[in-house]
Design a protein around this motif. Sequence first.
Motif, mmCIF file in Angstrom:
data_model
loop_
_atom_site.group_PDB
_atom_site.id
_atom_site.type_symbol
_atom_site.label_atom_id
_atom_site.label_comp_id
_atom_site.label_asym_id
_atom_site.label_seq_id
_atom_site.Cartn_x
_atom_site.Cartn_y
_atom_site.Cartn_z
ATOM 1 N N LEU A 1 -9.300 -6.625 -9.023
ATOM 2 C CA LEU A 1 -8.617 -6.781 -7.276
ATOM 3 C C LEU A 1 -7.429 -7.443 -7.414
ATOM 4 N N GLU A 2 -6.660 -6.513 -6.593
ATOM 5 C CA GLU A 2 -5.526 -6.606 -6.386
ATOM 6 C C GLU A 2 -4.623 -7.504 -5.484
ATOM 7 N N LEU B 1 -5.766 -10.116 -1.509
ATOM 8 C CA LEU B 1 -7.804 -11.835 -2.026
ATOM 9 C C LEU B 1 -6.577 -12.133 -0.398
ATOM 10 N N LEU C 1 -13.182 -16.712 -9.030
ATOM 11 C CA LEU C 1 -12.502 -15.727 -8.581
ATOM 12 C C LEU C 1 -13.113 -15.539 -10.793
ATOM 13 N N ALA D 1 -9.513 -12.770 -11.215
ATOM 14 C CA ALA D 1 -7.960 -12.886 -11.020
ATOM 15 C C ALA D 1 -6.989 -12.524 -12.354
ATOM 16 N N LEU E 1 -4.931 -9.600 -10.440
ATOM 17 C CA LEU E 1 -4.164 -10.303 -8.657
ATOM 18 C C LEU E 1 -3.067 -10.271 -8.757
ATOM 19 N N ILE F 1 -1.809 -12.964 -2.855
ATOM 20 C CA ILE F 1 -2.498 -13.673 -2.171
ATOM 21 C C ILE F 1 -2.495 -14.000 -0.626
ATOM 22 N N ALA G 1 -4.646 -16.079 -13.067
ATOM 23 C CA ALA G 1 -3.927 -15.118 -11.900
ATOM 24 C C ALA G 1 -2.369 -14.519 -12.353
#
Length: 225
Positions: A71-72, A74, A91, A96, A99, A102, A140
């Motif tokens: 996941l890059e 959110l 997460l 995370a 990530l 956000i 993250a």
Amino acid sequence: MHKSRRIPRTLRLFAVTHRMLVQYSIVWNPSWVPDFFPESQWTVVLDFHFPPEISTAILSDLWRLVPFNNLEALYIEGFFTCWDGFWTDFLGHGAARNLANIYLQGTPELFEDLIISLGSQRHSLARSIGGCSQKGQIFAPALSHLALVSVEFDPSFSSFRRISDFFDVLVDRANEGRGLDRLTISRCVGISAHDVRLLREVVAYLYWDGYDSLIGDDDDDDDYD
């Protein structure tokens, strides 16, 4: 399509007291704000109404339905009951790790828990077991762009949503080599032009729309961008 190319890169969560919509996209857009994605690029995972008391269980186990590891971006628009440790529960399991972006629009509790989670190794992936704190990795670590929309900063000493707390978090992350490249603050209250100048000391680029100054009594409202 090859299995490896179906891994979600962008996740979108819209949740209110009785309804939840979860979508993901295998596409990553440099602008990354999901409103710019055509509907054809979204896959709906969940879209249903539910009793509010089961929201914690659903969100804590969402990783079982969606592979989060790559996941890059959110996007969360959340107006549900948030619990302590929401971000690290939601997460967890490596979600995370990559990530970078956000986007948050949500309740004060959701915003406060994000600040705590981003804060330090003590808070990020740490858990208290038997009264003893565990030291985990920084939360993250790849985060480079944080967009805050319609959230509320709180100057009271009982809150973690003070500008000074947020500033300390950003300083700590910068000192760890995990500083933000971009911070977007839009339609937020409890923040002034003076606060923005302070935050600019630790963020490469900061955009502020001056919203709180426009509706309040702050005379120093000319430092928006």
